[in-house]
Design a protein around this motif. Structure first.
Motif, PDB file in Angstrom:
ATOM      1  N   ASN A   1       0.787  -1.559  -0.033  1.00  0.00           N
ATOM      2  CA  ASN A   1       0.021  -0.092   0.224  1.00  0.00           C
ATOM      3  C   ASN A   1       1.116   1.377  -0.034  1.00  0.00           C
ATOM      4  OD1 ASN A   1      -2.204   1.545  -0.103  1.00  0.00           O
ATOM      5  ND2 ASN A   1      -1.493   2.151   2.574  1.00  0.00           N
ATOM      6  N   SER A   2       0.811   2.205  -1.244  1.00  0.00           N
ATOM      7  CA  SER A   2       1.770   3.193  -1.163  1.00  0.00           C
ATOM      8  C   SER A   2       1.085   4.470  -1.333  1.00  0.00           C
ATOM      9  CB  SER A   2       2.585   3.147  -2.835  1.00  0.00           C
ATOM     10  OG  SER A   2       3.282   4.027  -2.619  1.00  0.00           O
ATOM     11  N   GLN A   3       1.848   5.145  -0.444  1.00  0.00           N
ATOM     12  CA  GLN A   3       0.903   6.687  -0.250  1.00  0.00           C
ATOM     13  C   GLN A   3       1.789   7.631  -1.476  1.00  0.00           C
ATOM     14  OE1 GLN A   3       0.918   8.748   3.858  1.00  0.00           O
ATOM     15  NE2 GLN A   3      -0.063   7.074   4.378  1.00  0.00           N
ATOM     16  N   THR A   4       1.319   8.023  -2.711  1.00  0.00           N
ATOM     17  CA  THR A   4       2.365   7.802  -3.512  1.00  0.00           C
ATOM     18  C   THR A   4       2.693   9.567  -4.434  1.00  0.00           C
ATOM     19  OG1 THR A   4       1.922   6.339  -3.927  1.00  0.00           O
ATOM     20  CG2 THR A   4       3.010   7.681  -5.918  1.00  0.00           C
TER      21      THR A   4
ATOM     22  N   ALA B   1       6.199   2.900 -10.107  1.00  0.00           N
ATOM     23  CA  ALA B   1       5.125   1.693  -9.236  1.00  0.00           C
ATOM     24  C   ALA B   1       4.989   0.282 -10.032  1.00  0.00           C
ATOM     25  CB  ALA B   1       3.992   2.137  -8.386  1.00  0.00           C
ATOM     26  N   HIS B   2       4.563   0.890 -10.621  1.00  0.00           N
ATOM     27  CA  HIS B   2       3.658  -0.709 -11.422  1.00  0.00           C
ATOM     28  C   HIS B   2       4.893  -1.598 -12.805  1.00  0.00           C
ATOM     29  CE1 HIS B   2      -0.229   1.507 -12.062  1.00  0.00           C
ATOM     30  NE2 HIS B   2      -0.124   2.445 -12.958  1.00  0.00           N
ATOM     31  N   HIS B   3       6.045  -0.319 -12.957  1.00  0.00           N
ATOM     32  CA  HIS B   3       7.470  -1.567 -13.244  1.00  0.00           C
ATOM     33  C   HIS B   3       7.525  -2.724 -12.477  1.00  0.00           C
ATOM     34  CE1 HIS B   3      10.129  -2.793 -15.774  1.00  0.00           C
ATOM     35  NE2 HIS B   3      11.430  -2.359 -14.360  1.00  0.00           N
ATOM     36  N   ILE B   4       7.705  -2.112 -10.860  1.00  0.00           N
ATOM     37  CA  ILE B   4       8.201  -3.562 -10.118  1.00  0.00           C
ATOM     38  C   ILE B   4       6.847  -4.205  -9.480  1.00  0.00           C
ATOM     39  CG2 ILE B   4       8.335  -2.829  -7.525  1.00  0.00           C
ATOM     40  CD1 ILE B   4       9.967   0.221  -7.973  1.00  0.00           C
ATOM     41  N   ALA B   5       6.485  -3.574  -9.485  1.00  0.00           N
ATOM     42  CA  ALA B   5       5.014  -5.030  -9.383  1.00  0.00           C
ATOM     43  C   ALA B   5       4.833  -5.630 -10.703  1.00  0.00           C
ATOM     44  CB  ALA B   5       3.399  -4.008  -9.289  1.00  0.00           C
ATOM     45  N   LYS B   6       4.743  -5.217 -11.992  1.00  0.00           N
ATOM     46  CA  LYS B   6       5.081  -6.103 -12.923  1.00  0.00           C
ATOM     47  C   LYS B   6       6.700  -7.292 -12.436  1.00  0.00           C
ATOM     48  CE  LYS B   6       4.566  -6.542 -17.414  1.00  0.00           C
ATOM     49  NZ  LYS B   6       4.623  -6.314 -18.858  1.00  0.00           N
ATOM     50  N   THR B   7       7.353  -6.539 -12.314  1.00  0.00           N
ATOM     51  CA  THR B   7       9.078  -7.332 -12.888  1.00  0.00           C
ATOM     52  C   THR B   7       8.890  -8.463 -11.388  1.00  0.00           C
ATOM     53  OG1 THR B   7       9.638  -5.550 -11.989  1.00  0.00           O
ATOM     54  CG2 THR B   7       9.940  -6.007 -13.895  1.00  0.00           C
ATOM     55  N   MET B   8       8.776  -7.531  -9.940  1.00  0.00           N
ATOM     56  CA  MET B   8       8.879  -8.581  -9.219  1.00  0.00           C
ATOM     57  C   MET B   8       7.776  -8.787  -8.536  1.00  0.00           C
ATOM     58  SD  MET B   8      10.870  -5.464  -6.691  1.00  0.00           S
ATOM     59  CE  MET B   8      11.637  -7.443  -5.923  1.00  0.00           C
ATOM     60  N   GLY B   9       6.107  -8.838  -9.464  1.00  0.00           N
ATOM     61  CA  GLY B   9       5.292  -9.810  -9.063  1.00  0.00           C
ATOM     62  C   GLY B   9       4.491  -9.855  -7.599  1.00  0.00           C
TER      63      GLY B   9
ATOM     64  N   VAL C   1       1.731  -3.587  -5.963  1.00  0.00           N
ATOM     65  CA  VAL C   1       0.907  -2.118  -5.469  1.00  0.00           C
ATOM     66  C   VAL C   1      -0.553  -1.530  -5.646  1.00  0.00           C
ATOM     67  CG1 VAL C   1       2.222  -0.095  -5.310  1.00  0.00           C
ATOM     68  CG2 VAL C   1       3.510  -2.243  -5.928  1.00  0.00           C
ATOM     69  N   TYR C   2      -0.380  -1.344  -4.942  1.00  0.00           N
ATOM     70  CA  TYR C   2      -2.201   0.490  -4.162  1.00  0.00           C
ATOM     71  C   TYR C   2      -2.101   1.407  -3.769  1.00  0.00           C
ATOM     72  CZ  TYR C   2      -3.617  -4.791  -5.022  1.00  0.00           C
ATOM     73  OH  TYR C   2      -3.838  -6.218  -5.660  1.00  0.00           O
ATOM     74  N   HIS C   3      -1.841   1.861  -4.866  1.00  0.00           N
ATOM     75  CA  HIS C   3      -2.439   3.757  -4.271  1.00  0.00           C
ATOM     76  C   HIS C   3      -3.409   3.912  -3.373  1.00  0.00           C
ATOM     77  CE1 HIS C   3       0.781   3.255  -6.996  1.00  0.00           C
ATOM     78  NE2 HIS C   3       0.836   2.154  -7.940  1.00  0.00           N
ATOM     79  N   GLU C   4      -2.760   4.763  -2.412  1.00  0.00           N
ATOM     80  CA  GLU C   4      -3.741   4.662  -1.503  1.00  0.00           C
ATOM     81  C   GLU C   4      -4.400   6.551  -1.034  1.00  0.00           C
ATOM     82  OE1 GLU C   4      -4.099   5.804   3.646  1.00  0.00           O
ATOM     83  OE2 GLU C   4      -2.661   4.889   3.014  1.00  0.00           O
ATOM     84  N   THR C   5      -5.719   6.726  -1.628  1.00  0.00           N
ATOM     85  CA  THR C   5      -6.532   7.881  -1.678  1.00  0.00           C
ATOM     86  C   THR C   5      -5.953   8.449  -0.141  1.00  0.00           C
ATOM     87  OG1 THR C   5      -8.361   6.952  -0.953  1.00  0.00           O
ATOM     88  CG2 THR C   5      -8.016   7.115  -3.138  1.00  0.00           C
TER      89      THR C   5
ATOM     90  N   SER D   1      -6.694   7.910 -17.246  1.00  0.00           N
ATOM     91  CA  SER D   1      -5.783   8.280 -18.397  1.00  0.00           C
ATOM     92  C   SER D   1      -4.505   6.443 -17.763  1.00  0.00           C
ATOM     93  CB  SER D   1      -4.623   9.436 -17.885  1.00  0.00           C
ATOM     94  OG  SER D   1      -3.673   9.071 -16.426  1.00  0.00           O
ATOM     95  N   ASP D   2      -5.087   5.652 -16.849  1.00  0.00           N
ATOM     96  CA  ASP D   2      -4.019   5.421 -16.444  1.00  0.00           C
ATOM     97  C   ASP D   2      -5.058   3.224 -16.174  1.00  0.00           C
ATOM     98  OD1 ASP D   2      -2.424   3.420 -15.202  1.00  0.00           O
ATOM     99  OD2 ASP D   2      -1.264   4.774 -14.093  1.00  0.00           O
ATOM    100  N   PRO D   3      -4.923   2.338 -17.112  1.00  0.00           N
ATOM    101  CA  PRO D   3      -6.133   1.784 -17.290  1.00  0.00           C
ATOM    102  C   PRO D   3      -5.706   0.489 -16.242  1.00  0.00           C
ATOM    103  CG  PRO D   3      -5.010   1.374 -18.924  1.00  0.00           C
ATOM    104  CD  PRO D   3      -4.454   3.279 -18.586  1.00  0.00           C
ATOM    105  N   ALA D   4      -4.185   0.475 -15.386  1.00  0.00           N
ATOM    106  CA  ALA D   4      -3.341   0.097 -15.032  1.00  0.00           C
ATOM    107  C   ALA D   4      -3.746   0.471 -13.431  1.00  0.00           C
ATOM    108  CB  ALA D   4      -2.549  -0.384 -15.548  1.00  0.00           C
ATOM    109  N   LEU D   5      -4.168   1.166 -12.716  1.00  0.00           N
ATOM    110  CA  LEU D   5      -4.262   2.233 -11.536  1.00  0.00           C
ATOM    111  C   LEU D   5      -4.681   1.251 -10.550  1.00  0.00           C
ATOM    112  CD1 LEU D   5      -3.107   4.916 -10.067  1.00  0.00           C
ATOM    113  CD2 LEU D   5      -4.912   5.606 -10.820  1.00  0.00           C
ATOM    114  N   SER D   6      -4.663   0.443  -9.198  1.00  0.00           N
ATOM    115  CA  SER D   6      -5.322   0.126  -8.507  1.00  0.00           C
ATOM    116  C   SER D   6      -5.403   0.893  -7.595  1.00  0.00           C
ATOM    117  CB  SER D   6      -4.829  -1.175  -8.610  1.00  0.00           C
ATOM    118  OG  SER D   6      -4.683  -2.265  -9.488  1.00  0.00           O
ATOM    119  N   LEU D   7      -6.104   1.006  -6.837  1.00  0.00           N
ATOM    120  CA  LEU D   7      -6.318   1.978  -5.145  1.00  0.00           C
ATOM    121  C   LEU D   7      -6.710   1.383  -3.806  1.00  0.00           C
ATOM    122  CD1 LEU D   7      -8.330   4.754  -6.716  1.00  0.00           C
ATOM    123  CD2 LEU D   7      -6.220   4.848  -6.625  1.00  0.00           C
ATOM    124  N   THR D   8      -5.839   1.460  -2.949  1.00  0.00           N
ATOM    125  CA  THR D   8      -5.845   1.353  -1.835  1.00  0.00           C
ATOM    126  C   THR D   8      -7.111   2.713  -1.621  1.00  0.00           C
ATOM    127  OG1 THR D   8      -4.273   0.491  -0.705  1.00  0.00           O
ATOM    128  CG2 THR D   8      -5.806   1.356   0.811  1.00  0.00           C
ATOM    129  N   PHE D   9      -8.530   2.432  -1.217  1.00  0.00           N
ATOM    130  CA  PHE D   9      -9.025   3.434  -1.028  1.00  0.00           C
ATOM    131  C   PHE D   9      -9.547   2.998   0.537  1.00  0.00           C
ATOM    132  CE2 PHE D   9     -14.471   4.644  -1.030  1.00  0.00           C
ATOM    133  CZ  PHE D   9     -13.951   5.340  -2.108  1.00  0.00           C
TER     134      PHE D   9
END
Length: 281
Positions: free
Chosen positions: A97-100, A117-125, A128-132, A150-158
């Motif tokens: 969970n990242s405060q980005t 963060a997307h790159h790290i999540a993909k390469t390291m498996g 990474v979810y980004h906190e509102t 603008s970012d279809p890969a963006l996943s959130l911590t709500f």
């Protein structure tokens, strides 16, 4: 009614309990019925290993939390952020969970951080979810809406409590932005905010019933949506925090409620609400 497909897991924050030794804290968390802990990960090898061993001893899952990167210089910030996210991924948590980013960085700069963060999540498996969160790229509903678009890969911590504080409302005039965020949510911070702050004094009080119902309605939609998508897992961290999030008596500096008890209340409320693993919407 939806099939039983999504396992809901409940996490305890380390925030507010850092003074308790890890072996003692982990046992307390396990005895309280949590599935795991959400926490930052220390760089000190001995401290890190004590934490990981304590979690393993009590069969607790780890959500690794990032919040520390604050450098106002973007290039330095990007380097530090990338290194820290990679470090968190290296301990193999369930998720990060990242405060980005920063609210004062440009749209392009914050997008570069998200891409890192997307790159790290993909390469390291490790997802990474980004906190509102106030102060970050996602500090308000209307700004986060643009990033989602603008970012279809963006996943959130709500954590909608922050947006309530920023907007000074329960967001009844920003339903589209809230719905878009709910659609991208993979992890939830279960704290109740209100129009004048990110944490009500005590959600058990009737004076906060409207705020509690708003948050519950959002979380219900997140649970229902994840079940509809047949996601295998949805995670909640009980996120009522200590002072200064917790209101204090101005003269004695004593907190007006007990953080541990509030989080247990939220855990019980949500586990009972979702225990049958089927929700009508």
């Amino acid at each position: 009614m939806y099939e039983e497909a999504t396992e809901i897991l409940f996490f305890c924050p380390r925030w507010g309990s850092a003074h308790i030794p890890w072996p003692v804290f982990a046992r307390k968390v396990k005895e309280a019925g949590y599935d795991g802990v959400e926490t930052d990960v220390p760089f000190d090898v001995q401290q890190r290993e004590e934490m990981l061993q304590s979690l393993e001893d009590h069969k607790l899952l780890l959500i690794a939390q990032h919040w520390e990167t604050t450098d106002p210089n973007f290039e330095s910030h990007l380097d530090e952020y990338t290194g820290r996210i990679a470090y968190l991924a290296s301990v193999r948590p369930l998720l990060i969970n990242s405060q980005t980013g920063k609210d004062h960085f440009s749209f392009h700069e914050n997008r570069l951080l998200l891409q890192s963060a997307h790159h790290i999540a993909k390469t390291m498996g490790v997802p990474v979810y980004h906190e509102t969160h106030r102060g970050k790229f996602s500090f308000a509903a209307h700004t986060t809406k643009a990033f989602i678009g603008s970012d279809p890969a963006l996943s959130l911590t709500f954590d909608v409590s922050h947006w309530c504080a920023v907007a000074e409302s329960l967001l009844d005039d920003q339903e589209e932005a809230v719905a878009m965020a709910i659609d991208r949510t993979k992890h939830v911070h279960a704290r109740v905010g209100h129009a004048q702050g990110a944490q009500v004094t005590d959600p058990r009080s009737g004076i906060y019933s409207a705020a509690l119902e708003f948050h519950l309605a959002c979380w219900d939609k997140i649970v229902a949506l994840n079940r509809r998508k047949e996601e295998p897992m949805l995670t909640f961290t009980m996120e009522f925090g200590p002072a200064p999030y917790m209101v204090q008596d101005p003269f004695t500096q004593q907190p007006l409620a007990d953080q541990w008890e509030l989080n247990l209340f939220m855990k019980k409320l949500l586990s009972e609400r979702y225990e049958k693993n089927a929700l009508l919407v």
